[in-house]
Design an enzyme around this catalytic site. Structure first.
Site, mmCIF file in Angstrom:
data_model
loop_
_atom_site.group_PDB
_atom_site.id
_atom_site.type_symbol
_atom_site.label_atom_id
_atom_site.label_comp_id
_atom_site.label_asym_id
_atom_site.label_seq_id
_atom_site.Cartn_x
_atom_site.Cartn_y
_atom_site.Cartn_z
ATOM 1 N N ARG A 1 -3.508 -10.211 4.726
ATOM 2 C CA ARG A 1 -3.941 -10.234 3.323
ATOM 3 C C ARG A 1 -2.797 -9.683 2.477
ATOM 4 O O ARG A 1 -2.448 -8.506 2.606
ATOM 5 C CB ARG A 1 -5.202 -9.363 3.184
ATOM 6 N N LYS B 1 0.815 -1.223 0.000
ATOM 7 C CA LYS B 1 0.000 0.000 0.000
ATOM 8 C C LYS B 1 0.845 1.269 0.000
ATOM 9 O O LYS B 1 2.020 1.252 0.360
ATOM 10 C CB LYS B 1 -1.011 -0.031 1.155
HETATM 11 N N1 HH2 Z 1 -7.498 -3.882 0.862
HETATM 12 C C1 HH2 Z 1 -7.856 -3.888 -0.449
HETATM 13 C C2 HH2 Z 1 -8.950 -4.644 -0.882
HETATM 14 N N2 HH2 Z 1 -9.641 -5.416 -0.012
HETATM 15 N N3 HH2 Z 1 -9.964 -6.246 2.178
HETATM 16 C C3 HH2 Z 1 -9.624 -6.270 3.485
HETATM 17 N N4 HH2 Z 1 -10.293 -7.045 4.352
HETATM 18 N N5 HH2 Z 1 -8.577 -5.515 3.966
HETATM 19 C C4 HH2 Z 1 -7.844 -4.699 3.149
HETATM 20 O O1 HH2 Z 1 -6.927 -4.016 3.637
HETATM 21 C C5 HH2 Z 1 -8.183 -4.656 1.748
HETATM 22 C C6 HH2 Z 1 -9.276 -5.449 1.298
HETATM 23 C C7 HH2 Z 1 -7.088 -3.073 -1.439
HETATM 24 O O2 HH2 Z 1 -6.055 -3.810 -2.032
HETATM 25 P P1 HH2 Z 1 -6.131 -4.557 -3.443
HETATM 26 O O3 HH2 Z 1 -7.201 -5.611 -3.468
HETATM 27 O O4 HH2 Z 1 -4.797 -5.064 -3.792
HETATM 28 O O5 HH2 Z 1 -6.461 -3.411 -4.464
HETATM 29 P P2 HH2 Z 1 -7.798 -2.988 -5.236
HETATM 30 O O6 HH2 Z 1 -8.822 -2.624 -4.231
HETATM 31 O O7 HH2 Z 1 -7.333 -1.816 -6.071
HETATM 32 O O8 HH2 Z 1 -8.262 -4.155 -6.062
#
Ligand code: HH2
Length: 276
Positions: free
Chosen positions: A258, A223
């Site tokens: 995660r 992040k």
């Molecule tokens: N962060 C993201 C998405 N889902 N779910 C939980 N429980 N906790 C988190 O910190 C979290 C999450 C964001 O990351 P990412 O899926 O890599 O990116 P994007 O939302 O752009 O798909």
């Protein structure tokens, strides 16, 4: 020890940290957007994450990054369901990262056993019912605002106290909507309506969330606060910074991490578990 059951299995928290591998079947996620939009590639990547130590795979079909394009439920279902069906057939444990009840229901039918809802059931009024009917475990995350607005000057009095207060209310609402308390995992939502200093404060004080009596999940992986803290590291150059946050979070009581870089973070989790 805390047991969280889902259809056909359970997590036993307190002994070791569970590693959740991220699989974004999206064209626009912040770090792996476009990489796994092809279902065959997505499956290969998911299998590789499991070989490398992932306990479960978190399948998402909509990016939650600031200014991401909204996706309709039918499109999101078209992205995630074929992948979930195949993973479930291979006995790989799947959570679905969605805030839409229609997508969640389709994902549960396809074999997802866990709901990961970044809106903590507030994004869709039918979500709590969908999760309660399916008997899945649920990860409820804190976010201030919506993905569209969350990074516009987020301000807190005491960030940890405010999120704990939010969780108390969310736990009450989930319970009155029919979701058993012992199905719930809480996530303070790193990067969702938080400045870098808020994210660091949450990680420094993560142990305070233990007072809620529920297992904790945390998503720091790659992040932007890590990039900023290290003087402007790009998204593909944040693995070591991520490792530090994963180790610190585990030492302060995280139960689920995660992550995108499963091989590296499984090592970090196993090693940190031994030091805890
Ligand atoms: N962060 C993201 C998405 N889902 N779910 C939980 N429980 N906790 C988190 O910190 C979290 C999450 C964001 O990351 P990412 O899926 O890599 O990116 P994007 O939302 O752009 O798909």
């Amino acid at each position: 020890m805390t047991i969280v059951r889902f259809p056909g299995g359970s997590f036993v928290f307190g002994k070791r940290t569970y590693v959740m591998g991220v699989l974004n079947v999206t064209p626009d996620s912040f770090s792996d957007g476009g990489e796994w939009i092809d279902p065959e590639r997505a499956l290969r990547h998911a299998r590789a994450m499991v070989r490398e130590g992932a306990d479960l795979v978190d399948v998402g079909g909509e990016s939650t990054r600031p200014r991401a394009r909204a996706v309709r439920a039918d499109e999101e279902i078209r992205r995630v369901v074929p992948v979930i069906e195949r993973l479930a057939a291979e006995k790989i444990l799947v959570s679905v990262d969605t805030s839409k009840a229609a997508v969640a229901r389709a994902a549960f039918r396809a074999g997802a056993k866990i709901l990961n809802d970044v809106t903590a059931l507030r994004g869709d009024r039918a979500m709590a019912r969908a999760a309660a009917d399916a008997g899945v475990a649920v990860i409820l995350m804190h976010m201030k605002g919506t993905p569209r607005t969350m990074q516009r000057n987020p301000a807190y009095g005491d960030v940890v106290e405010e999120i704990i207060g939010f969780f108390r209310e969310i736990l009450r609402n989930a319970w009155s909507a029919g979701i058993e308390r012992d199905k719930i995992i809480l996530d303070p939502g790193i990067g969702f309506g938080k400045l870098p200093e808020h994210n660091l404060e949450i990680l420094r004080r993560l142990d305070e969330f233990r007072a809620l009596g529920r297992p904790l999940a945390i998503g720091t992986s790659r992040k932007s606060f890590i990039g900023r803290s290290l003087g402007g590291r790009r998204v593909d150059d944040r693995v070591s910074g991520t490792a530090a946050t994963v180790a610190a979070a585990i030492l302060r009581g995280a139960d689920v991490v995660r992550v995108h870089d499963v091989r590296e973070m499984s090592d970090v989790a196993r090693m940190t578990d031994l030091l805890r």
